[in-house]
Design an enzyme around this catalytic site. Sequence first.
Site, short mmCIF file in Angstrom:
data_model
loop_
_atom_site.label_atom_id
_atom_site.label_comp_id
_atom_site.label_asym_id
_atom_site.label_seq_id
_atom_site.Cartn_x
_atom_site.Cartn_y
_atom_site.Cartn_z
CB CYS A 1 0.76 1.42 4.27
SG CYS A 1 -0.96 0.86 4.29
CB CYS B 1 -0.93 -0.01 1.22
SG CYS B 1 -1.85 1.53 1.46
#
Length: 438
Positions: free
Chosen positions: A57, A54
């Site tokens: 993230c 991600c």
Amino acid sequence: MAAAGGLRRGWLLWAAVVAHVVASGAGFVEDLDESFKENRKDDIWLVDFYAPWCGHCKKLEPVWNEVGIEMKNMGSPVKVGKMDATSFSSIASEFGVRGYPTIKLLKGDLAYNYRGPRTKDDIIEFANRVAGPLIRPLPSQHMFEHVQKRHRVLFVYVGGESPLKEKYIEVASELIVYTYFFSASEDVLPEYVTLPELPAVVVFKDGTYFVYDEYEDGDLSSWINRERFQGYLNVDGFTLYELGDTGKLVAIAVIDDKNSSVEHTRLKSIIQEVARDYRDHFHSDLTIPTIVVLNTSNQQYFLPDRHIENTEDMVQFINSILDGTAEAQGGDGLLQRIKRIIYDAKSTVVSVFKSSPLLGCFLFGLPLGVISIMCYGICTADTDGGVDEHEAARKENGDRELTDEGSEEEQEEEKNGKYTELSDGELKQKDIMEKKKD
């Protein structure tokens, strides 16, 4: 040369310090595994559930390390951790993780979601607010003034034990993720505050105060959820999302805060004045600067059809929205929902491919390949089956024709048989005729 060498050593020393800070920050954030499920209730945890692929993230990771350092330095009882939600999917699913990154504060049996901006200060404030007591007492006027300076929106319960206080505590347990809740006696409040009766719930904001009225304002939870925002504030994506839960019309001045021109300043002042002086009246690709009004109950938005020159123009514009004469755009109709789904899906795919092209090819290419093979197999099986069935049908029809009509030889024999029978008949008839003549 000596100066250049000294400068180079200085840069290397600075880089080493930065690397040490980053490494030490990572040390204050614990990597959590399966044992966390059993041990978490012993402490208060602030956890980042992430996915390795991600992009958001990865962007949050250095901020999360700073949060770990700050929480440790301030002596907070909150422990900071992170968990790979793809490796420990069962635990993440148990906590209701459906997207990445997901930030939660875990306190006993309760789990609180964080929806604010992903900055160090905002995350730390959330952790300290939720980890502390639901209702914070204000024992003196000095403490009240101190807290009021720190918080632009302040909810205070005034009075003793009552059903209203029980409801206030219940709402606080639900909305503590958004704002602070306090309690005080009447003599702690400023002298300009006049309460019609006790107990009471009061919100202080925008340089004044408003008292909750059960008959006019409805449910306490809904009222607090509406009043937790200032009349005029700077909005970002997170704030705008939260404003959608209030069901209010949201008037937005799209301006550049760094631009001090007359036009930008004038439009900003108009919005501020309307928010301040017309609260009771309303209750509720762009050219920059401009104004947008959002209807958060159905996701419609309105743009003025002419230039907003003064407060009267703004009031007239909002009135045209309320009486239905203004043209609405957007909304939550079926077509708009389909467009949003397509946009969200496209954004997700693009995000995955940008952050990790190989992983994107694997995640999306493999399922598409399997589906393509399955479809090809189904289509091929149907085609062969159709040909076989057709041939079988033809063969069956042919057999039926042969059975009903016989072969050519059989038909020929049948005809010969008929001719033979006719000849014998004629002979018999001829014999009878001859006997009669005799």
